[in-house]
Enzyme design. Structure first.
Site, PDB file in Angstrom:
ATOM      1  N   VAL A  65     -29.904 -25.284  17.989  1.00 39.60           N
ATOM      2  CA  VAL A  65     -28.580 -25.987  18.043  1.00 39.60           C
ATOM      3  C   VAL A  65     -28.785 -25.254  19.650  1.00 39.60           C
ATOM      4  O   VAL A  65     -29.593 -24.861  20.241  1.00 39.60           O
ATOM      5  CB  VAL A  65     -27.555 -24.166  17.913  1.00 39.60           C
ATOM      6  CG1 VAL A  65     -27.916 -23.479  18.283  1.00 39.60           C
ATOM      7  CG2 VAL A  65     -26.110 -25.096  18.281  1.00 39.60           C
ATOM      8  N   CYS A  66     -28.206 -26.390  20.908  1.00 41.73           N
ATOM      9  CA  CYS A  66     -28.467 -25.935  22.384  1.00 41.73           C
ATOM     10  C   CYS A  66     -26.826 -26.620  22.178  1.00 41.73           C
ATOM     11  O   CYS A  66     -25.738 -26.002  21.929  1.00 41.73           O
ATOM     12  CB  CYS A  66     -29.483 -27.458  22.845  1.00 41.73           C
ATOM     13  SG  CYS A  66     -28.772 -28.584  22.378  1.00 41.73           S
ATOM     14  N   ARG A  67     -26.502 -26.846  23.784  1.00 37.52           N
ATOM     15  CA  ARG A  67     -25.102 -26.984  24.069  1.00 37.52           C
ATOM     16  C   ARG A  67     -24.143 -28.240  23.149  1.00 37.52           C
ATOM     17  O   ARG A  67     -23.563 -28.533  22.727  1.00 37.52           O
ATOM     18  CB  ARG A  67     -24.796 -27.266  25.622  1.00 37.52           C
ATOM     19  CG  ARG A  67     -24.067 -27.602  26.298  1.00 37.52           C
ATOM     20  CD  ARG A  67     -23.330 -27.202  27.796  1.00 37.52           C
ATOM     21  NE  ARG A  67     -22.146 -26.793  28.193  1.00 37.52           N
ATOM     22  CZ  ARG A  67     -21.460 -27.920  28.577  1.00 37.52           C
ATOM     23  NH1 ARG A  67     -22.054 -29.370  28.993  1.00 37.52           N
ATOM     24  NH2 ARG A  67     -19.917 -27.439  29.176  1.00 37.52           N
ATOM     25  N   MET A  93     -23.849 -26.057  20.402  1.00 38.14           N
ATOM     26  CA  MET A  93     -22.312 -25.439  20.707  1.00 38.14           C
ATOM     27  C   MET A  93     -21.246 -25.870  20.965  1.00 38.14           C
ATOM     28  O   MET A  93     -19.915 -25.432  20.783  1.00 38.14           O
ATOM     29  CB  MET A  93     -22.920 -23.875  21.623  1.00 38.14           C
ATOM     30  CG  MET A  93     -24.454 -23.531  21.390  1.00 38.14           C
ATOM     31  SD  MET A  93     -23.463 -22.872  19.788  1.00 38.14           S
ATOM     32  CE  MET A  93     -22.261 -21.487  19.917  1.00 38.14           C
TER      33      MET A  93
END
Length: 113
Positions: A65-67, A93
């Protein structure tokens, strides 16, 4: 393998006990993260790859996961090329927060969009 061919899951499909790898930078991590996630920023990932392999059980699926999903897609590709069962978390996120999944953080305020 293009990004469209990478396996991805939506937020609702991420198990509560999943091995979640967060590849955002330190300031993003401090602002809000999933409890229990492993944090290795993408900018440091190659040098810290061993931290993931130490934590991942043999054959365990890794949810990256990232932004919003771009950086995590790149790391997912890197992991899959090395034989790990990695999937990109679609929406990152931002989608995690929008779905009401729990967040923790170092800052006074919760994750701010």
């Amino acid at each position: 393998m293009g990004f469209g061919q990478l396996p991805q899951v939506d937020i609702a499909s991420v198990p509560a006990d999943a091995l979640l790898l967060d590849v955002r930078e330190d300031d993003e991590w401090a602002a809000g993260r999933a409890e229990g996630a492993l944090h290795i920023p993408m900018s440091e990932f190659v040098g810290r790859f061993g931290e993931l392999t130490e934590r991942a059980d043999e054959g365990a699926q890794v949810y990256v996961v990232c932004r919003v999903g771009g950086r995590s897609a790149q790391v997912t590709r890197y992991l899959r090329e090395r034989g790990l069962d990695a999937v990109n978390v679609d929406g990152g996120m931002l989608a995690w927060e929008a779905a009401g999944r729990p967040l923790t953080g170092d800052a006074e305020n919760a994750y701010v969009l």
